[in-house]
Design an enzyme around this catalytic site. Structure first.
Site, PDB file in Angstrom:
ATOM      1  N   HIS A 175      51.679  48.530  35.442  1.00 55.07           N
ATOM      2  CA  HIS A 175      51.582  47.382  36.346  1.00 55.07           C
ATOM      3  C   HIS A 175      52.147  47.715  37.722  1.00 55.07           C
ATOM      4  O   HIS A 175      52.748  46.884  38.399  1.00 55.07           O
ATOM      5  CB  HIS A 175      52.329  46.183  35.760  1.00 55.07           C
ATOM      6  N   THR A 206      45.370  42.032  30.090  1.00 51.79           N
ATOM      7  CA  THR A 206      46.652  42.586  30.524  1.00 51.79           C
ATOM      8  C   THR A 206      47.710  42.329  29.461  1.00 51.79           C
ATOM      9  O   THR A 206      47.931  41.185  29.061  1.00 51.79           O
ATOM     10  CB  THR A 206      47.090  41.958  31.857  1.00 51.79           C
ATOM     11  N   ARG A 234      55.769  46.985  38.442  1.00 50.31           N
ATOM     12  CA  ARG A 234      56.149  45.593  38.694  1.00 50.31           C
ATOM     13  C   ARG A 234      56.444  44.826  37.410  1.00 50.31           C
ATOM     14  O   ARG A 234      56.714  43.620  37.464  1.00 50.31           O
ATOM     15  CB  ARG A 234      55.032  44.879  39.456  1.00 50.31           C
ATOM     16  N   TYR A 251      56.514  40.368  48.141  1.00 48.78           N
ATOM     17  CA  TYR A 251      55.627  40.240  46.991  1.00 48.78           C
ATOM     18  C   TYR A 251      54.806  41.517  46.801  1.00 48.78           C
ATOM     19  O   TYR A 251      54.588  41.981  45.681  1.00 48.78           O
ATOM     20  CB  TYR A 251      54.688  39.051  47.177  1.00 48.78           C
ATOM     21  N   GLN A 273      39.852  40.224  34.889  1.00 49.01           N
ATOM     22  CA  GLN A 273      41.143  40.469  34.239  1.00 49.01           C
ATOM     23  C   GLN A 273      41.696  39.165  33.691  1.00 49.01           C
ATOM     24  O   GLN A 273      41.615  38.119  34.338  1.00 49.01           O
ATOM     25  CB  GLN A 273      42.122  41.083  35.249  1.00 49.01           C
ATOM     26  N   LEU A 274      42.254  39.212  32.493  1.00 49.01           N
ATOM     27  CA  LEU A 274      42.754  38.011  31.833  1.00 49.01           C
ATOM     28  C   LEU A 274      44.258  38.093  31.583  1.00 49.01           C
ATOM     29  O   LEU A 274      44.732  38.982  30.873  1.00 49.01           O
ATOM     30  CB  LEU A 274      42.033  37.805  30.494  1.00 49.01           C
ATOM     31  N   TYR A 275      44.997  37.162  32.214  1.00 47.86           N
ATOM     32  CA  TYR A 275      46.349  36.863  31.771  1.00 47.86           C
ATOM     33  C   TYR A 275      46.194  35.781  30.703  1.00 47.86           C
ATOM     34  O   TYR A 275      45.884  34.631  31.032  1.00 47.86           O
ATOM     35  CB  TYR A 275      47.216  36.328  32.909  1.00 47.86           C
ATOM     36  N   SER A 280      41.521  39.348  39.546  1.00 47.20           N
ATOM     37  CA  SER A 280      42.608  38.757  38.778  1.00 47.20           C
ATOM     38  C   SER A 280      42.232  37.384  38.231  1.00 47.20           C
ATOM     39  O   SER A 280      41.361  36.690  38.773  1.00 47.20           O
ATOM     40  CB  SER A 280      43.845  38.631  39.673  1.00 47.20           C
ATOM     41  N   PRO A 324      42.663  44.693  39.684  1.00 43.91           N
ATOM     42  CA  PRO A 324      42.890  43.262  39.910  1.00 43.91           C
ATOM     43  C   PRO A 324      44.207  43.024  40.644  1.00 43.91           C
ATOM     44  O   PRO A 324      45.262  43.466  40.194  1.00 43.91           O
ATOM     45  CB  PRO A 324      42.926  42.685  38.493  1.00 43.91           C
ATOM     46  N   LYS A 332      44.598  46.630  29.235  1.00 39.48           N
ATOM     47  CA  LYS A 332      45.314  47.181  30.389  1.00 39.48           C
ATOM     48  C   LYS A 332      46.823  47.146  30.145  1.00 39.48           C
ATOM     49  O   LYS A 332      47.391  46.109  29.833  1.00 39.48           O
ATOM     50  CB  LYS A 332      44.987  46.367  31.644  1.00 39.48           C
TER      51      LYS A 332
END
Length: 318
Positions: A304, A206, A307, A75, A178-180, A157, A128, A280
């Protein structure tokens, strides 16, 4: 040749390579410092015992690799598709040349920077990172104490292991959230307002993760591997037990909504929160201009960490 002589010869050769202008001119994909660190650990069992003993960050990577289970290491170290963007990042840094100025008094150096009303010791940000408790039981709280000790900014995160309130208390000052973006806007708004009430200085949206293919972690069957099943097995819902998500109705989350994002989402965030809004994942001048047009307060140039999408383009070149 005996093993000891063979090992000594290899180390001398690797040491010679680190001084070779040819290797750095070509832009080595794998930094030679990392190669030497891995070589020393693999051949002699040498591992540093403390941060103070490390001569470069790859000394720490070798220690981490030796202590983590294979799934967590996959990971951590994985990249999208064939890991080409990670390789591009490393190669790009090896091609950068420095032009030092001589006869300058450098006995006192001020590297401080001001961001959103806060002055920090250096332009270094703790980005994050999800699931930090893989590395330390106290996760983002431990990172917060480190950020406080060195006076550097910290972002956490969406899927932090500790609440935003706990991390701010450990940091002793504002952090960034940080916002997904969830598929459900009301769910996103609830998280944003919680971060705002807690005292976050910035909201980091993000935008560089619409879809991805991660082969290293995909080779682990979490549902059958005894090292993974406790957290990732059927019914555990590990992702949704995170404090910034679990307190809300999880059915409302609606998955992540990055694939459907448009610039209107930045407008909506600006209308919703008093926090500074940072985008981001911006990697082109055209998108940077659009960020300005939509009122973004800052951008983070990022792929990222290699990734997300496999562009084969380095962030430092972007």
């Amino acid at each position: 040749m005996t093993d000891s002589k063979h090992n000594a010869a290899r180390r001398r050769f690797l040491s010679f390579l680190t001084q070779s202008p040819l290797v750095y001119g070509l832009g080595s994909v794998l930094p030679l410092e990392r190669l030497i660190a891995q070589e020393l650990e693999g051949r002699t069992g040498i591992l540093v015992d403390s941060v103070e003993q490390a001569l470069n960050v790859y000394d720490l990577e070798v220690v981490m690799h030796s202590r983590m289970n294979p799934g967590h290491w996959a990971y951590t170290a994985q990249g999208a598709d064939d890991l080409g963007t990670i390789a591009a990042n490393r190669a790009a840094f090896s091609k950068i040349q420095l032009r030092p100025k001589r006869l300058v008094d450098v006995r006192t150096i001020d590297m401080s920077v001001e961001l959103f009303g806060q002055r920090y010791t250096a332009p270094i940000l703790l980005c994050p990172v999800g699931t930090l408790n893989m590395y330390n039981p106290e996760g983002e709280v431990a990172a917060g104490r480190a950020a406080k000790a060195q006076n550097v900014p910290q972002a956490i995160s969406t899927f932090t292991n500790f609440s935003v309130e706990d991390v701010i208390a450990a940091r002793g000052g504002p952090i960034w959230f940080q916002l997904y973006p969830p598929g459900n806007w009301e769910f996103a708004r609830d998280m944003i307002k919680r971060a705002e009430r807690a005292g976050c200085a910035a909201l980091v949206l993000t935008v560089d993760l619409p879809a991805r293919n991660l082969e290293p972690i995909g080779r682990f069957n979490r549902e059958t591997d005894t090292r993974c099943v406790g957290c990732h097995g059927p019914g555990t819902e590990a992702l949704h037990r995170r404090p910034m998500v679990d307190v809300f109705d999880r059915q409302r989350m609606g998955g992540t909504g990055i694939a459907g994002l448009t610039w209107d989402y930045v407008d909506r965030l600006k209308d919703t929160t008093s926090m500074n809004v940072i985008v981001k994942g911006i990697v082109t001048a055209e998108d940077a201009e659009r960020c300005l047009e939509h009122g973004a307060d800052g951008i983070i140039v990022s792929y990222h960490g290699g990734r997300a999408d496999e562009t084969l383009r380095a962030s430092i070149e972007a």
